[in-house]
Structure formats: structure tokens, C-alpha cells
Design a protein around this motif. Structure first.
Motif, PDB file in Angstrom:
ATOM      1  N   LEU A  45       0.816  -1.223   0.000  1.00 24.92           N
ATOM      2  CA  LEU A  45       0.000   0.000   0.000  1.00 24.92           C
ATOM      3  C   LEU A  45       0.842   1.262   0.000  1.00 24.92           C
ATOM      4  O   LEU A  45       0.292   2.369  -0.134  1.00 24.92           O
ATOM      5  CB  LEU A  45      -0.926   0.006   1.217  1.00 24.92           C
ATOM      6  N   ALA A  46       2.156   1.134   0.154  1.00 29.38           N
ATOM      7  CA  ALA A  46       3.027   2.314   0.261  1.00 29.38           C
ATOM      8  C   ALA A  46       2.876   3.269  -0.927  1.00 29.38           C
ATOM      9  O   ALA A  46       2.837   4.498  -0.730  1.00 29.38           O
ATOM     10  CB  ALA A  46       4.480   1.881   0.445  1.00 29.38           C
ATOM     11  N   PRO A  47       2.804   2.800  -2.188  1.00 27.61           N
ATOM     12  CA  PRO A  47       2.603   3.755  -3.288  1.00 27.61           C
ATOM     13  C   PRO A  47       1.295   4.540  -3.166  1.00 27.61           C
ATOM     14  O   PRO A  47       1.258   5.732  -3.500  1.00 27.61           O
ATOM     15  CB  PRO A  47       2.592   2.854  -4.539  1.00 27.61           C
ATOM     16  N   LEU A  48       0.239   3.888  -2.674  1.00 27.32           N
ATOM     17  CA  LEU A  48      -1.024   4.601  -2.464  1.00 27.32           C
ATOM     18  C   LEU A  48      -0.861   5.637  -1.356  1.00 27.32           C
ATOM     19  O   LEU A  48      -1.380   6.764  -1.463  1.00 27.32           O
ATOM     20  CB  LEU A  48      -2.130   3.615  -2.108  1.00 27.32           C
ATOM     21  N   CYS A 110     -12.515  -0.340  -3.933  1.00 24.83           N
ATOM     22  CA  CYS A 110     -11.243  -0.132  -4.614  1.00 24.83           C
ATOM     23  C   CYS A 110     -11.455   0.068  -6.112  1.00 24.83           C
ATOM     24  O   CYS A 110     -10.825   0.941  -6.733  1.00 24.83           O
ATOM     25  CB  CYS A 110     -10.308  -1.315  -4.356  1.00 24.83           C
ATOM     26  N   ALA A 111     -12.331  -0.722  -6.703  1.00 25.32           N
ATOM     27  CA  ALA A 111     -12.625  -0.580  -8.128  1.00 25.32           C
ATOM     28  C   ALA A 111     -13.227   0.794  -8.425  1.00 25.32           C
ATOM     29  O   ALA A 111     -12.868   1.444  -9.422  1.00 25.32           O
ATOM     30  CB  ALA A 111     -13.579  -1.686  -8.580  1.00 25.32           C
ATOM     31  N   PHE A 112     -14.124   1.246  -7.551  1.00 23.73           N
ATOM     32  CA  PHE A 112     -14.731   2.560  -7.769  1.00 23.73           C
ATOM     33  C   PHE A 112     -13.686   3.664  -7.646  1.00 23.73           C
ATOM     34  O   PHE A 112     -13.661   4.599  -8.456  1.00 23.73           O
ATOM     35  CB  PHE A 112     -15.859   2.795  -6.768  1.00 23.73           C
ATOM     36  N   VAL A 113     -12.821   3.572  -6.633  1.00 23.79           N
ATOM     37  CA  VAL A 113     -11.763   4.577  -6.467  1.00 23.79           C
ATOM     38  C   VAL A 113     -10.867   4.608  -7.696  1.00 23.79           C
ATOM     39  O   VAL A 113     -10.483   5.687  -8.186  1.00 23.79           O
ATOM     40  CB  VAL A 113     -10.933   4.277  -5.194  1.00 23.79           C
ATOM     41  N   ALA A 114     -10.536   3.436  -8.227  1.00 20.20           N
ATOM     42  CA  ALA A 114      -9.670   3.368  -9.402  1.00 20.20           C
ATOM     43  C   ALA A 114     -10.329   3.988 -10.629  1.00 20.20           C
ATOM     44  O   ALA A 114      -9.714   4.788 -11.348  1.00 20.20           O
ATOM     45  CB  ALA A 114      -9.285   1.914  -9.681  1.00 20.20           C
ATOM     46  N   LEU A 115     -11.587   3.637 -10.883  1.00 18.60           N
ATOM     47  CA  LEU A 115     -12.285   4.169 -12.052  1.00 18.60           C
ATOM     48  C   LEU A 115     -12.517   5.666 -11.928  1.00 18.60           C
ATOM     49  O   LEU A 115     -12.341   6.423 -12.896  1.00 18.60           O
ATOM     50  CB  LEU A 115     -13.614   3.436 -12.235  1.00 18.60           C
ATOM     51  N   LEU A 227       2.009   7.602 -10.238  1.00 15.75           N
ATOM     52  CA  LEU A 227       1.824   7.068  -8.892  1.00 15.75           C
ATOM     53  C   LEU A 227       0.476   6.379  -8.759  1.00 15.75           C
ATOM     54  O   LEU A 227       0.364   5.291  -8.186  1.00 15.75           O
ATOM     55  CB  LEU A 227       1.946   8.185  -7.859  1.00 15.75           C
ATOM     56  N   PHE A 228      -0.558   7.012  -9.291  1.00 15.37           N
ATOM     57  CA  PHE A 228      -1.900   6.439  -9.210  1.00 15.37           C
ATOM     58  C   PHE A 228      -1.967   5.115  -9.972  1.00 15.37           C
ATOM     59  O   PHE A 228      -2.558   4.136  -9.498  1.00 15.37           O
ATOM     60  CB  PHE A 228      -2.908   7.436  -9.786  1.00 15.37           C
ATOM     61  N   THR A 229      -1.340   5.074 -11.141  1.00 17.03           N
ATOM     62  CA  THR A 229      -1.356   3.871 -11.966  1.00 17.03           C
ATOM     63  C   THR A 229      -0.631   2.717 -11.289  1.00 17.03           C
ATOM     64  O   THR A 229      -1.042   1.552 -11.391  1.00 17.03           O
ATOM     65  CB  THR A 229      -0.716   4.165 -13.337  1.00 17.03           C
ATOM     66  N   MET A 232      -2.865   1.630  -7.631  1.00 11.75           N
ATOM     67  CA  MET A 232      -4.183   1.004  -7.585  1.00 11.75           C
ATOM     68  C   MET A 232      -4.172  -0.515  -7.822  1.00 11.75           C
ATOM     69  O   MET A 232      -4.901  -1.242  -7.131  1.00 11.75           O
ATOM     70  CB  MET A 232      -5.128   1.695  -8.573  1.00 11.75           C
ATOM     71  N   PRO A 233      -3.365  -1.054  -8.740  1.00 14.56           N
ATOM     72  CA  PRO A 233      -3.325  -2.529  -8.833  1.00 14.56           C
ATOM     73  C   PRO A 233      -2.815  -3.182  -7.550  1.00 14.56           C
ATOM     74  O   PRO A 233      -3.325  -4.244  -7.146  1.00 14.56           O
ATOM     75  CB  PRO A 233      -2.366  -2.774 -10.013  1.00 14.56           C
ATOM     76  N   LEU A 234      -1.825  -2.577  -6.902  1.00 18.99           N
ATOM     77  CA  LEU A 234      -1.328  -3.125  -5.641  1.00 18.99           C
ATOM     78  C   LEU A 234      -2.404  -3.047  -4.564  1.00 18.99           C
ATOM     79  O   LEU A 234      -2.578  -3.977  -3.773  1.00 18.99           O
ATOM     80  CB  LEU A 234      -0.076  -2.367  -5.199  1.00 18.99           C
ATOM     81  N   ALA A 235      -3.133  -1.920  -4.545  1.00 20.10           N
ATOM     82  CA  ALA A 235      -4.231  -1.784  -3.591  1.00 20.10           C
ATOM     83  C   ALA A 235      -5.318  -2.816  -3.870  1.00 20.10           C
ATOM     84  O   ALA A 235      -5.922  -3.371  -2.943  1.00 20.10           O
ATOM     85  CB  ALA A 235      -4.815  -0.377  -3.653  1.00 20.10           C
ATOM     86  N   GLY A 236      -5.552  -3.098  -5.148  1.00 14.66           N
ATOM     87  CA  GLY A 236      -6.542  -4.109  -5.499  1.00 14.66           C
ATOM     88  C   GLY A 236      -6.154  -5.486  -4.995  1.00 14.66           C
ATOM     89  O   GLY A 236      -7.013  -6.252  -4.540  1.00 14.66           O
TER      90      GLY A 236
END
Length: 278
Positions: A45-48, A110-115, A227-229, A232-236
Motif C-alpha cells: 500500500l506504500a505507493p497509495l 477499490c474498483a470505484f476509487v480506481a475508475l 503514482l496512481f497507476t 491502484m493494482p497493488l491496492a486491489g
């Protein structure tokens, strides 16, 4: 408050003393912080965490500060913080939905935050190019948008700025919630929150420093998107592991008269159980 008795003299209605938890000593706290910093899911989660405050420099200075005149900046900030409040309430309602499992809630949010974040940064890129925001502070006040004098051209940038505020709340509320799923020990969770706060503050400081060294708004925008890109996959992945923990059944809760306060259990994994560290 000055008339309150010392904690060790406080008694319940049945005369039993209040149990006070002994705080960890310095050695235990340092060891616990070391374990928190090395927690595999916090590392994922560190990148997030880094992203969670990095974007303020671009949003406040390169976007709001360069695009709108002074009075419009104040109005936009009101919409920014209002959107943040609305988004946090909406996400909290979704994350507290007891009809779904914790894992499903984590993945859905998480999916909603990403989209939502992807759409927001795409719109921000369009505004950035459309208005040439690399001019930054060199843009004259007369060329900046005004909520009364700029007509319909004001509304799309305002909408993007409102989405910035909502996206900020979505990321930070989701981060706090998913950390709460990693352990049920309040002391441990406070350390996780400390790790989160430290990393996001570092991100904010680095972003402001880059601006001070003359890094262009386009580069700041690109860093935020990158950073966002990455985050989010790691957060997922972390969201997909929520609920994969062991449980220890708690004894029934009782009031001061000994009456059972526990409620019937449900299939949802959080009810009546303590999660062990995952």
C-alpha cells in the motif's frame, strides 16, 4: 474535569474497578513500529500512501492557482472541500454495508476509487492541455477564469476540481478502512496509521520541494498519474486478501448487572470475532 478522580479510583456501578490497559514501553513501541513498517500489505500500500498527499501541489498550485483568479479560487475551494465531505460520507456508507462481506466491500470500493481516479486524471489532462497550465504563475490575472465573467468555460474546470476533492476523500477513507481490516489490536492499528501518515506527509513534502526546484506542472501531472497507476493494482491485490484471516471467538459482552449484551451472529466475518494479524 479538575474534579474528576484519578483513573485508578474510578469504579463501575457494581463497585468493580475499571481495568486500565498498560501502555507499551519504549522498547515495545519501537519493536512494534519496526514490525508495522515491514508489514507486507503496508509495503504493497506504500505507493497509495505516497500518492495520497502528493497531488495537493498540482491541484492547489498548478491547477486552481494558475487557472482561476483569486475570488474564483476561494469559491472553487469551497466546492473542493464540499465534494470531499460528500464523497467520504458516500464511501463510508458503502464500506459499512453489512449485507456484503468485507472482501466484497474492499474490492467494490477499490474498483470505484480506481475508475473515478482514472476518469478524473483524464479530465485533468484535457484541462491542462486546453488551458496551457504550464504557464503557471506567469499567467496574468486578467487571463484567468472568473466564475462571473468566463461564462460556460468556467464549469468544466470547476467540475474537475470538485472531482479532485472527491478523489482525495475516496483514497484516504479507503486507505484507513482497509488498514482497519489488517488487525483488531488498537495499538497495532495506531502504528499502521502512523506509517500511513508518515509516508503521505513525505509525499506531500517531496511534491512541494519539486515545485520549488522548478519542476513543471506537466511533470507534476505525469508523476501523479504514474503514482496512481502503480498504486491502484497493488491496492486491489490487498483488497482481494481482506477476510483471509483467522478468528478468535469473543466471550459474550455483559453490562454492569451481568446481562448478556451480545447480538446474534451473522455470516459476515466481522461479527463477534477478533481478527488475528494477517
Amino acid at each position: 474535569l479538575w474534579r474528576s478522580p484519578p483513573p485508578h479510583k474510578v469504579r463501575r456501578s457494581d463497585g468493580a474497578p475499571v481495568q486500565l490497559e498498560k501502555p507499551p514501553n519504549l522498547r515495545e513501541e519501537l519493536r512494534g513500529m519496526g514490525e508495522a513498517v515491514r508489514h507486507p500489505k503496508l509495503l504493497l500500500l506504500a505507493p497509495l500512501f505516497l500518492y495520497a498527499n502528493w497531488f495537493y501541489t498540482y491541484e492547489f498550485d498548478s491547477f486552481n492557482g494558475a487557472l482561476f483568479n483569486v475570488r474564483t479560487q476561494g469559491l472553487c475551494n469551497a466546492f473542493f472541500w464540499g465534494s470531499q465531505m460528500a464523497a467520504s460520507v458516500a464511501l463510508a456508507a458503502s464500506l459499512d454495508d453489512a449485507r456484503a462481506s468485507a472482501r466484497r466491500r474492499a474490492l467494490r470500493a477499490c474498483a470505484f476509487v480506481a475508475l473515478f481516479g482514472a476518469a478524473t486524471w483524464a479530465a485533468a489532462l484535457k484541462v491542462h492541455v486546453m488551458f496551457g497550465l504550464d504557464r503557471g504563475a506567469s499567467a496574468t490575472s486578467a487571463s484567468r477564469l472568473d466564475f462571473l465573467d468566463s461564462g460556460g468555460g468556467f464549469f468544466f474546470p470547476l467540475l474537475v476540481y470538485m472531482c479532485f476533492g472527491a478523489g482525495d476523500a475516496l483514497v484516504q477513507c479507503w486507505a484507513y478502512w482497509v488498514m482497519s481490516q489488517l488487525d483488531d489490536d488498537i495499538t497495532v492499528l495506531s502504528r499502521y496509521a502512523g506509517v500511513y501518515g508518515s509516508i503521505k506527509s513525505a509525499g506531500s513534502g517531496i511534491a512541494w520541494a519539486l515545485e520549488g526546484f522548478g519542476v513543471s506542472p506537466s511533470t507534476q501531472l505525469a508523476i501523479n498519474i504514474a503514482l496512481f497507476t502503480i498504486a491502484m493494482p497493488l491496492a486491489g491485490y490487498v483488497a482481494s486478501t481482506v477476510g483471509q484471516v483467522r478468528f478468535t471467538q469473543l466471550p459474550p459482552a455483559r453490562d454492569d448487572e451481568g446481562a448478556d449484551l451480545s447480538t446474534p451472529t451473522t455470516p459476515i466475518e466481522e461479527q463477534g470475532a477478533v481478527r488475528q494479524p494477517s
